[in-house]
Write an enzyme that holds these catalytic residues in place. Sequence first.
Site, PDB file in Angstrom:
ATOM      1  CG  ASP A  70      -1.868  -1.214   1.200  1.00  0.00           C
ATOM      2  OD1 ASP A  70      -2.235  -1.670   0.114  1.00  0.00           O
ATOM      3  OD2 ASP A  70      -2.188  -1.716   2.301  1.00  0.00           O
ATOM      4  CE  LYS A 124       2.373  -2.273  -4.369  1.00  0.00           C
ATOM      5  NZ  LYS A 124       2.017  -1.922  -2.979  1.00  0.00           N
ATOM      6  N   GLY A 144      -4.576  -4.263  -3.767  1.00  0.00           N
ATOM      7  CA  GLY A 144      -5.558  -3.217  -4.029  1.00  0.00           C
ATOM      8  C   GLY A 144      -4.802  -1.967  -4.401  1.00  0.00           C
ATOM      9  CG  HIS A 145      -2.108  -1.957  -6.962  1.00  0.00           C
ATOM     10  ND1 HIS A 145      -1.248  -2.527  -7.855  1.00  0.00           N
ATOM     11  CD2 HIS A 145      -1.802  -2.507  -5.760  1.00  0.00           C
ATOM     12  CE1 HIS A 145      -0.464  -3.392  -7.221  1.00  0.00           C
ATOM     13  NE2 HIS A 145      -0.788  -3.399  -5.958  1.00  0.00           N
ATOM     14  CD  GLN A 202       0.800  -8.800  -2.715  1.00  0.00           C
ATOM     15  OE1 GLN A 202       1.498  -9.420  -3.487  1.00  0.00           O
ATOM     16  NE2 GLN A 202      -0.464  -8.555  -2.962  1.00  0.00           N
TER      17      GLN A 202
HETATM   18  P1  GDP Z   1      -0.861   0.432  -3.562  1.00  0.00           P
HETATM   19  O1  GDP Z   1      -1.449  -0.847  -3.114  1.00  0.00           O
HETATM   20  O2  GDP Z   1       0.605   0.497  -3.307  1.00  0.00           O
HETATM   21  O3  GDP Z   1      -1.182   0.803  -4.986  1.00  0.00           O
HETATM   22  O4  GDP Z   1      -1.497   1.561  -2.639  1.00  0.00           O
HETATM   23  P2  GDP Z   1      -3.055   1.692  -2.198  1.00  0.00           P
HETATM   24  O5  GDP Z   1      -3.821   2.180  -3.352  1.00  0.00           O
HETATM   25  O6  GDP Z   1      -3.516   0.458  -1.529  1.00  0.00           O
HETATM   26  O7  GDP Z   1      -2.938   2.786  -1.062  1.00  0.00           O
HETATM   27  C1  GDP Z   1      -2.438   4.066  -1.307  1.00  0.00           C
HETATM   28  C2  GDP Z   1      -3.530   5.092  -0.949  1.00  0.00           C
HETATM   29  O8  GDP Z   1      -2.954   6.371  -0.837  1.00  0.00           O
HETATM   30  C3  GDP Z   1      -4.608   5.213  -1.997  1.00  0.00           C
HETATM   31  O9  GDP Z   1      -5.832   5.491  -1.366  1.00  0.00           O
HETATM   32  C4  GDP Z   1      -4.153   6.414  -2.827  1.00  0.00           C
HETATM   33  O10 GDP Z   1      -5.221   7.087  -3.489  1.00  0.00           O
HETATM   34  C5  GDP Z   1      -3.559   7.282  -1.749  1.00  0.00           C
HETATM   35  N1  GDP Z   1      -2.466   8.165  -2.158  1.00  0.00           N
HETATM   36  C6  GDP Z   1      -1.528   7.964  -3.113  1.00  0.00           C
HETATM   37  N2  GDP Z   1      -0.601   8.933  -3.091  1.00  0.00           N
HETATM   38  C7  GDP Z   1      -0.990   9.780  -2.107  1.00  0.00           C
HETATM   39  C8  GDP Z   1      -0.423  10.972  -1.566  1.00  0.00           C
HETATM   40  O11 GDP Z   1       0.619  11.446  -1.957  1.00  0.00           O
HETATM   41  N3  GDP Z   1      -1.101  11.565  -0.544  1.00  0.00           N
HETATM   42  C9  GDP Z   1      -2.270  11.070  -0.044  1.00  0.00           C
HETATM   43  N4  GDP Z   1      -2.836  11.729   0.951  1.00  0.00           N
HETATM   44  N5  GDP Z   1      -2.805   9.938  -0.521  1.00  0.00           N
HETATM   45  C10 GDP Z   1      -2.173   9.304  -1.529  1.00  0.00           C
HETATM   46  P1  IMO Z   2      -0.951  -4.114  -2.259  1.00  0.00           P
HETATM   47  O1  IMO Z   2      -0.489  -4.650  -3.604  1.00  0.00           O
HETATM   48  C1  IMO Z   2      -0.979  -4.629   2.080  1.00  0.00           C
HETATM   49  C2  IMO Z   2      -0.926  -8.741   3.585  1.00  0.00           C
HETATM   50  C3  IMO Z   2      -2.166  -9.215   4.309  1.00  0.00           C
HETATM   51  C4  IMO Z   2      -1.542 -10.199   5.286  1.00  0.00           C
HETATM   52  C5  IMO Z   2      -0.427 -10.828   4.462  1.00  0.00           C
HETATM   53  C6  IMO Z   2      -0.794 -12.158   3.842  1.00  0.00           C
HETATM   54  O2  IMO Z   2      -2.233  -3.401  -2.300  1.00  0.00           O
HETATM   55  O3  IMO Z   2       0.174  -3.365  -1.626  1.00  0.00           O
HETATM   56  P2  IMO Z   2      -2.338 -12.854   1.793  1.00  0.00           P
HETATM   57  O4  IMO Z   2      -3.802 -12.636   1.563  1.00  0.00           O
HETATM   58  O5  IMO Z   2      -1.465 -12.253   0.761  1.00  0.00           O
HETATM   59  O6  IMO Z   2      -1.989 -14.282   2.066  1.00  0.00           O
HETATM   60  O7  IMO Z   2      -2.051 -12.084   3.180  1.00  0.00           O
HETATM   61  O8  IMO Z   2      -0.117  -9.905   3.441  1.00  0.00           O
HETATM   62  N1  IMO Z   2      -1.159  -8.204   2.226  1.00  0.00           N
HETATM   63  C7  IMO Z   2      -1.135  -6.897   1.925  1.00  0.00           C
HETATM   64  N2  IMO Z   2      -0.966  -5.823   2.707  1.00  0.00           N
HETATM   65  N3  IMO Z   2      -1.115  -4.478   0.747  1.00  0.00           N
HETATM   66  C8  IMO Z   2      -1.238  -5.541  -0.059  1.00  0.00           C
HETATM   67  O9  IMO Z   2      -1.242  -5.459  -1.410  1.00  0.00           O
HETATM   68  C9  IMO Z   2      -1.306  -6.823   0.527  1.00  0.00           C
HETATM   69  N4  IMO Z   2      -1.458  -8.074   0.042  1.00  0.00           N
HETATM   70  C10 IMO Z   2      -1.356  -8.901   1.084  1.00  0.00           C
HETATM   71  O10 IMO Z   2      -2.807  -8.157   4.962  1.00  0.00           O
HETATM   72  O11 IMO Z   2      -0.956  -9.505   6.362  1.00  0.00           O
HETATM   73 MG    MG Z   3      -2.918  -1.565  -1.802  1.00  0.00          MG
END
Ligand code: GDP
Ligand code: IMO
Ligand code: MG
Length: 426
Positions: free
Chosen positions: A13, A16, A40-41, A226
């Site tokens: 998270d 990316k 979840g991106h 991840q």
């Molecule tokens: P990923 O899994 O690495 O793609 O990241 P996620 O989407 O799960 O989580 C990142 C969260 O931060 C999302 O809700 C984005 O919309 C938000 N986000 C991304 N860049 C920024 C930033 O610079 N500032 C803030 N406040 N939110 C951001």
């Molecule tokens: P993105 O791509 C954050 C964590 C789960 C758990 C562990 C194992 O959005 O960054 P799994 O279901 O993969 O066997 O769970 O890994 N986990 C993540 N945490 N972002 C993710 O993906 C994750 N994918 C798995 O919460 O601790």
């Molecule tokens: Mg994510």
Amino acid sequence: MAATCVIGLQWGDEAKGKIVDLLTEQHDIVVRYQGGANAGHTVVREGQTFKLSLVPSGIFRPDVQCVIAGGVVLNPASLLCEIESLVKRGIKVEKNLMLSDRAHVIFPWHFEEDRLLDKQCTSGEAIGTTMRGIGPCYRDKVGRSLAVRLGDMYRPEFRSRIELITQAKNETFHALGAAEDRLDAQKIFDQYHEYAERLRPHVADTTAYLLDAVEADKRVLFEGAQGALLDIDHGTFPFVTSSNSSGVGVSSGSGVPARHLSKVIGIVKAYCTRVGGGPFPTEQDNPTGHHIRERGHEYGTITKRPRRCGWFDAVAARYTARLSGVDVLAVMLLDVLSELPELKICTAYELDSRRVTDFPSHVDDLRRVQPVYETLPGWQEEISSVRQLAALPQNARRYLDRLSQLLGRPVEVVSVGPDREQTILV
Ligand code: GDP
Ligand code: IMO
Ligand code: MG
């Protein structure tokens, strides 16, 4: 050579998705190569928010080829749902999405196993998986005898294979205490046969496609899922995911040799978060952590679970930057730290009265470490509309300089908000 990798250096998270979306316009192909619908991106474009799980974050440019490579574990139902919701919102998902016939397929038994087995983690603490069947599917892949790859679903033996596996899995569930058969082979076959037909136009040998592409100097972008601390081999085992989520996974997951990779971008949040169980040395289970969670909306993209929040851990990120061969850094969510009077960065750990800067290999040691913090002054200004490095408050620049120094890599991108415009290119 023009292959770039985007790798999360923390526990996932790191934003990316935002970086992949930004970089897509400079690439011909975007590849997801490990993980599955546990990811979840988030991509925010022109005020619209998209949450992607299996589909590469490059999908918003119709001229870019998106590839889900063989290292991914694929849940057909969730992929079809995702495709449908993208199409409904006007996004083209046709031949521009290619699926590897080598990708392993997630079946209903994998969900059941995830639910039953997560509680049984060695140390008594649950891993807290996303319950998407990821670990059980990878387990079957490595075990081989009960695995199904996407390409197998188009073979005449598919039906008999489902019957055999269903029987074996039902026996396991009986042994684990189930009173009756949980799985109905006919029902599962019918359902998966239908999924296979719907996915057929997308299925291809993506390894051959990607090898041709890199040999022809096509610009390829690899999207890690991840974060590196969740890597099955190099992360905080057993509190990890079941694939190589650090930079080492790019080649095994995609089939593209590492010699073709020209640039690795390490993505970090300006602080740390973690979802699920496992040690987290810099965790702030206190008003500071709460403040970060609320300001950063730190709730799981897919599972909605509150993310655990804490200070930036430079010991962990330096380790994963080295492990992933990171060239440059993208520091995300810097705006979330505004208003905090002071900021801490963990620069070393104390373990048994010794100061260590190597990331401990055993989870029990990681549980026992005491973070050694350096304190930096915060900034009070709102920075989400800043677009130039020079316009950032001095203390924010100082904070970025220190992260860069501790990780030994330059910062190339700074993100100050979720929208693609809220980005500073250094
Ligand atoms: P990923 O899994 O690495 O793609 O990241 P996620 O989407 O799960 O989580 C990142 C969260 O931060 C999302 O809700 C984005 O919309 C938000 N986000 C991304 N860049 C920024 C930033 O610079 N500032 C803030 N406040 N939110 C951001
Ligand atoms: P993105 O791509 C954050 C964590 C789960 C758990 C562990 C194992 O959005 O960054 P799994 O279901 O993969 O066997 O769970 O890994 N986990 C993540 N945490 N972002 C993710 O993906 C994750 N994918 C798995 O919460 O601790
Ligand atoms: Mg994510």
